[in-house]
Each structure stands twice: as structure tokens, then as C-alpha cells.
Design a protein around this motif. Structure first.
Motif, PDB file in Angstrom:
ATOM      1  N   ASP A   1      42.410  32.477  38.688  1.00  0.00           N
ATOM      2  CA  ASP A   1      43.206  32.488  39.915  1.00  0.00           C
ATOM      3  C   ASP A   1      44.192  33.652  39.855  1.00  0.00           C
ATOM      4  OD1 ASP A   1      44.706  32.068  42.165  1.00  0.00           O
ATOM      5  OD2 ASP A   1      45.086  29.952  41.769  1.00  0.00           O
ATOM      6  N   ASN A   2      43.816  34.749  40.502  1.00  0.00           N
ATOM      7  CA  ASN A   2      44.709  35.911  40.610  1.00  0.00           C
ATOM      8  C   ASN A   2      44.534  36.541  41.992  1.00  0.00           C
ATOM      9  OD1 ASN A   2      42.526  37.829  40.515  1.00  0.00           O
ATOM     10  ND2 ASN A   2      42.484  37.599  38.292  1.00  0.00           N
ATOM     11  N   GLU A   3      45.408  37.462  42.334  1.00  0.00           N
ATOM     12  CA  GLU A   3      45.411  38.045  43.676  1.00  0.00           C
ATOM     13  C   GLU A   3      44.103  38.744  44.009  1.00  0.00           C
ATOM     14  OE1 GLU A   3      48.080  41.016  46.493  1.00  0.00           O
ATOM     15  OE2 GLU A   3      48.823  40.454  44.517  1.00  0.00           O
ATOM     16  N   ASP A   4      43.538  39.499  43.066  1.00  0.00           N
ATOM     17  CA  ASP A   4      42.288  40.209  43.327  1.00  0.00           C
ATOM     18  C   ASP A   4      41.154  39.240  43.651  1.00  0.00           C
ATOM     19  OD1 ASP A   4      43.435  42.703  42.981  1.00  0.00           O
ATOM     20  OD2 ASP A   4      42.794  42.890  40.893  1.00  0.00           O
TER      21      ASP A   4
ATOM     22  N   ARG B   1      41.492  36.137  44.749  1.00  0.00           N
ATOM     23  CA  ARG B   1      41.791  35.476  46.032  1.00  0.00           C
ATOM     24  C   ARG B   1      41.365  36.374  47.199  1.00  0.00           C
ATOM     25  NH1 ARG B   1      45.178  31.023  46.550  1.00  0.00           N
ATOM     26  NH2 ARG B   1      45.719  30.117  44.550  1.00  0.00           N
ATOM     27  N   LYS B   2      41.629  37.671  47.088  1.00  0.00           N
ATOM     28  CA  LYS B   2      41.198  38.607  48.140  1.00  0.00           C
ATOM     29  C   LYS B   2      39.677  38.624  48.240  1.00  0.00           C
ATOM     30  CE  LYS B   2      45.107  41.796  47.974  1.00  0.00           C
ATOM     31  NZ  LYS B   2      45.550  43.146  47.577  1.00  0.00           N
TER      32      LYS B   2
ATOM     33  N   ILE C   1      43.524  34.407  50.579  1.00  0.00           N
ATOM     34  CA  ILE C   1      44.904  34.890  50.619  1.00  0.00           C
ATOM     35  C   ILE C   1      45.708  33.942  51.501  1.00  0.00           C
ATOM     36  CG2 ILE C   1      46.406  36.786  51.344  1.00  0.00           C
ATOM     37  CD1 ILE C   1      44.755  37.338  48.825  1.00  0.00           C
ATOM     38  N   TYR C   2      46.818  33.464  50.973  1.00  0.00           N
ATOM     39  CA  TYR C   2      47.660  32.548  51.726  1.00  0.00           C
ATOM     40  C   TYR C   2      48.578  33.317  52.669  1.00  0.00           C
ATOM     41  CZ  TYR C   2      46.293  28.872  48.498  1.00  0.00           C
ATOM     42  OH  TYR C   2      45.577  27.956  47.762  1.00  0.00           O
TER      43      TYR C   2
END
Length: 88
Positions: A65-68, A70-71, A76-77
Motif C-alpha cells: 500500500d503506497n501512493e504509486d 494506489r495510482k 487515490i483518495y
């Protein structure tokens, strides 16, 4: 493979996935949540994806679970922000 998952659940019978957000896009499902298990190494936030063929899951993947990620998965929240205006 299915035998690898069967072996995993034999080793960790109390492992659970908890889904907080599920996004369906045609035959692709993105999921954000967390896992729980008595083995502390398996606890924490996680992302998953599934490809659906017919009524069955044809592919299941697990991601950090990391930003990359999630994108990549469309998770993306968007936060709601209330703005306060003060009038004098």
C-alpha cells in the motif's frame, strides 16, 4: 497458483483480508484494505487487484500500500475539505 494459496492458508489459517474500498472497472477490481493474522509480519495495510472472467476470479494480485500502487490501481483518495468563511 492455487496450490500456493492452499499452502499459504494451511500455514496461516487465521489470515484475513478486510476490504475498506472496492472499485469495479469492467472486469478489473481494485481493493484497498488491511490484512490481519497472528503472524505480525502479515498485519497491515495492503492493496489487491482481481481480474474477472465470467463469474470467476482469473487473477489475484497483492500490492504494497503506497501512493504509486494506489495510482496504478485507481485508488487515490479524494478528501472533502470544509472551508470556513468569517465575515466581519
Amino acid at each position: 497458483s492455487m496450490s500456493a494459496w492452499k499452502n499459504f492458508f494451511r500455514l496461516y489459517p487465521d489470515y484475513r483480508n478486510h476490504f475498506n474500498k472496492v472499485v469495479l472497472n469492467n472486469d478489473f477490481v481494485s481493493i484497498a484494505g488491511f490484512s490481519s493474522c497472528t503472524d505480525e509480519n502479515l498485519n497491515g495495510p495492503v492493496l489487491w487487484s482481481a481480474k474477472i472472467e465470467g463469474n470467476l476470479i482469473s487473477e489475484w494480485q497483492v500490492y504494497e500500500d503506497n501512493e504509486d500502487n494506489r495510482k496504478k490501481l485507481g485508488l487515490i483518495y479524494i478528501f472533502n475539505i470544509k472551508l470556513f468563511c468569517w465575515y466581519y
